[in-house]
Design a protein around this motif. Structure first.
Motif, PDB file in Angstrom:
ATOM      1  N   ALA A 164      -7.052   4.549  -0.689  1.00 17.94           N
ATOM      2  CA  ALA A 164      -7.477   3.937  -1.922  1.00 17.94           C
ATOM      3  C   ALA A 164      -8.683   2.884  -1.811  1.00 17.94           C
ATOM      4  N   LEU A 174      -5.553  -2.123  -7.297  1.00 16.63           N
ATOM      5  CA  LEU A 174      -5.900  -0.826  -7.131  1.00 16.63           C
ATOM      6  C   LEU A 174      -6.924  -0.361  -8.028  1.00 16.63           C
ATOM      7  N   THR A 214       0.799  -1.089   0.047  1.00 13.21           N
ATOM      8  CA  THR A 214       0.049  -0.109  -0.011  1.00 13.21           C
ATOM      9  C   THR A 214       0.959   1.252  -0.057  1.00 13.21           C
ATOM     10  N   SER A 215       0.449   2.246  -0.333  1.00 11.03           N
ATOM     11  CA  SER A 215       1.081   3.648  -0.410  1.00 11.03           C
ATOM     12  C   SER A 215       1.432   4.192   1.002  1.00 11.03           C
ATOM     13  N   TYR A 268      -9.895  -0.700  -3.693  1.00  7.68           N
ATOM     14  CA  TYR A 268      -9.597  -1.821  -4.467  1.00  7.68           C
ATOM     15  C   TYR A 268     -10.467  -2.814  -4.932  1.00  7.68           C
ATOM     16  N   GLN A 287      -9.450   3.063  -7.388  1.00 12.65           N
ATOM     17  CA  GLN A 287      -9.256   4.347  -7.320  1.00 12.65           C
ATOM     18  C   GLN A 287      -8.585   5.074  -6.024  1.00 12.65           C
ATOM     19  N   ASN A 288      -8.087   5.957  -6.318  1.00 15.12           N
ATOM     20  CA  ASN A 288      -7.294   6.618  -5.319  1.00 15.12           C
ATOM     21  C   ASN A 288      -8.414   8.006  -4.777  1.00 15.12           C
TER      22      ASN A 288
END
Length: 714
Positions: free
Chosen positions: A392, A403, A361-362, A394, A405-406
């Protein structure tokens, strides 16, 4: 000088060997492998050479006439995408044994390594570099090595095998240092000329044998089973070790390899334990009785009453009325001419847990919300710490979560999915200052955001902003067809923890949420809504009041359109409540984070508690204490007729790398631990199912990753 070169060569060889070993993959997630069917079914038009089908006591089996190559195949054809034999496994074999002479061994199966001629040039180089130099080997050793080489040219050495002798059953394998190890169970009684089903279970430190579903015999050898048995170039031999010597003289009906599982649970108990079946080759099943065209007395179901056993069976018009028992699912099915119809089916039972996906993950993740969107499928929203990268959403695919959508968030702590009619929404708990903050807003105010699913754009879009104070959680629920949202406001500023948490109500006219009720909370961490009969409840997890974590968490009940206090329960930095039911019994379990009193030290290893609703007293009473390590979440789920709880252990006072534990309901005993799952700063667990499979996913608040575990059932 020569010795220095030789030493460097040895060091280089050891590095090559180590590097190679580090990249080898263990065979782990495998379905039951029907070894006997694999050799018998390669050409269904004829019986393979070297065997013949015989019948004994009305049951078919194969007799081995010779160690024909048709009864052998490369291990890589079945054990794919891996290099090392499973560390733990079971063998299921149904055999009819003849009397074995005093000095004779008969192999049920063997895995034989490559001959010297078959070894690759790379392996030859490794042998030269890793072995002794001829100048330093004695004459006797050289003579023994030459004899061994001659034997190897004819046949490779045994990697592992299962054999019978007059004295008992023997599991042989290449041990540490390449010496052959024998694990023997002596004195077992296999009646000659009768069928027996054997289940041999091999673990790292034990061997267990179950004969005809009777009580197991077990030994604990002094040396462990090796975890580095290399498969490269090896071959399975069924009914032999690839030579005439050791050829199995009896009949064989079933031979199945099951990885990472005790296969006795899949076939026992059985109504016919001597023929308990996991997977029998179709060639050895009873042939269906076909109706003759001029036979007026034949029933319309020519195969009615016939039963086949195995993992996969076709259903066609010619098999109409055929019964099929699937031992893996423990289900009984009947063929209607085109498809199998369920007659009886056993419920799923948890066997073991496998790591399925590591999701990078970010940033660190505080919470996961798993939900369904019609037309899209299964999705997961992750509340991620970083404001720079946001959070996010998923989408679940055959490859796992990908992934999708952010979404811009600011110190996100939780997501909640809910529906109003057919419309889907997500609400996020923001705990950090964001760009939405106006200049004249209150200090230390955050803005949490509701997003609405757009069917046209197939994205979540901003819908409404709500003022919150370090919101830790959202809960959505419906009472009398009205939709409500409850936010757990944790603190205002750094010191003011005793503040209002808010319940919002959906206004159908304005199509927005409006304040309905406020409730005083102390460092609120979680809301849990539940219903018992006609009564609606809401319980808050109070974590901290600025001085202590020893607080009353409060259960509220809905009366006359508002929540009123129902019961107070002493908790210690309560971080989560989970309600669940088992039959007619109603439970609440609290996750206690730690004890803190004034300036004293924190205690992270404390009890979390399960409470049961006493219907007569109309109170929740203590049912069971479970030791946890700064627990932050509980997740309850059901598999078949079994019930489970998994806890998110986050910190023990020294480390965030802890086992989070899976507990199974044992009735009178309560919940008992059954699986230990390695986690790092575990912050949340979510259970979900997809295409008949069951999974758990956890988030880490201390590392930028989440993990999906697959729950293997039988």
């Amino acid at each position: 000088m020569w010795m220095q070169v030789f030493t460097l060569l040895l060091l280089w060889a050891s590095r090559v060997t180590k590097t190679t070993a580090d990249t080898r993959r263990q065979c782990t997630e495998l379905l039951p492998l029907d070894l006997l069917s694999f050799v018998l079914e390669r050409d269904t038009s004829r019986v393979v050479p070297g065997v013949q089908v015989k019948q004994s006591a009305g049951v078919k089996g194969v007799q081995f006439l010779s160690p024909d190559t048709s009864m052998s195949f490369p291990a890589s054809q079945l054990l794919v995408n891996c290099d090392l034999f499973p560390k733990e496994f079971s063998i299921v074999a149904t055999v009819k044994v003849n009397r074995i002479t005093q000095k004779r061994d008969e192999y049920i199966f063997s895995l034989v390594g490559p001959t010297k001629a078959e070894r690759s040039s790379v392996e030859d180089q490794e042998d030269v570099l890793g072995g002794k130099n001829e100048e330093f080997i004695s004459e006797d050793e050289q003579r023994a090595k030459r004899n061994e080489t001659k034997r190897d040219e004819k046949s490779g050495g045994i990697v592992l095998g299962l054999k019978l002798s007059r004295n008992g059953l023997h599991f042989v394998f290449k041990g540490h240092g390449k010496s052959t190890e024998h694990w023997s169970l002596k004195g077992i009684h296999l009646t000659p000329n009768q069928w027996h089903t054997l289940v041999v279970v091999i673990g790292l430190h034990h061997m267990k044998l179950i004969v005809d579903c009777n009580s197991p015999l077990e030994i604990v050898p002094s040396r462990a089973f090796p975890s580095d048995l290399i498969l490269q170039g090896s071959r399975f031999h069924i009914g032999s070790r690839g030579r005439w010597k050791g050829l199995f003289s009896g009949l064989m009906r079933q031979l199945v390899l099951v990885s990472n599982s005790d296969a006795s649970h899949q076939i026992c108990p059985s109504s016919d334990p001597q023929l308990a079946a996991l997977s029998v080759p179709p060639l050895l099943l009873d042939l269906p009785v076909r109706r003759r065209q001029n036979d007026r007395h034949a029933t319309s179901f020519g195969t009615a009453g016939r039963l086949s056993v195995g993992l996969e069976r076709p259903c066609s018009e010619s098999l109409r009325g055929q019964l099929w028992f699937n031992p893996l699912k423990k289900g009984l099915y009947v063929c209607d001419g085109s498809a199998w119809i369920t007659v009886l089916a056993d419920n799923k039972r948890l066997d073991y847990v496998l790591e399925h996906q590591v999701l990078i993950t970010s940033s660190e993740t505080h919470d996961i919300e798993v939900f369904q969107i019609p037309g899209m499928g299964l999705m997961a929203a992750m509340a991620q710490r970083s404001s720079a990268s946001g959070s996010a959403v998923y989408l679940w695919t055959h490859l796992g979560f990908q992934l999708y959508q952010n979404i811009s968030t600011h110190g996100a702590l939780a997501w909640k999915h809910f529906q109003i009619g057919k419309k889907a929404y997500l609400v996020v708990s923001n705990s950090g200052t964001g760009t939405n903050k106006s200049l004249d807003s209150e200090p230390d105010t955050d803005f949490s955001v509701i997003y609405k699913w757009s069917k046209r754009r197939k994205r979540f879009v901003r819908f409404q902003t709500l003022q919150t104070y370090c919101a830790r959680d959202w809960e959505a629920f419906t009472i009398n067809e009205q939709t409500y949202l409850a936010v757990a406001n944790h603190r205002m500023g750094n010191n003011n923890h005793t503040i209002n948490s808010v319940i919002y109500k959906w206004n159908r006219s304005t199509k927005s949420f409006e304040v309905h009720q406020t409730l005083i909370t102390s460092g609120a961490y979680d809301w849990e809504y539940f219903r018992v009969g006609p009564y609606h409840f809401l319980v808050v997890a109070n974590a901290f009041d600025g001085m202590t974590t020893s607080l009353d968490s409060v259960i509220y009940v809905w009366i006359d359109g508002r929540f009123q206090v129902f019961q107070k329960i002493k908790t210690f930095c309560a971080t989560d409540w989970e309600m669940f039911q088992i039959g007619s019994r109603v439970f609440l379990v609290v996750a206690n984070g730690h004890r803190l009193q004034g300036n004293g030290p924190s205690q992270y290893t404390i009890n979390s508690t399960i409470y049961e609703l006493d219907m007569s007293a109309r109170l929740f009473v203590r049912f069971q204490d479970i030791v946890t390590y700064s627990a932050v979440d509980w997740e309850f789920f059901r598999l078949g007729e079994e019930y489970f709880l998994v806890v998110a252990n986050s910190y023990n006072g020294e480390s965030y790398s802890l086992n989070s534990i899976l507990y199974r309901w044992q009735g009178y005993e309560g919940f008992v631990p059954v699986h230990w799952l390695p986690t790092i700063g575990c912050s949340d667990w979510e259970f979900f199912s997809s295409n008949g499979d069951s999974f758990l996913i956890y988030s880490s608040a201390k590392a930028p990753l989440s993990k999906v575990f697959k729950l293997k059932t039988y």
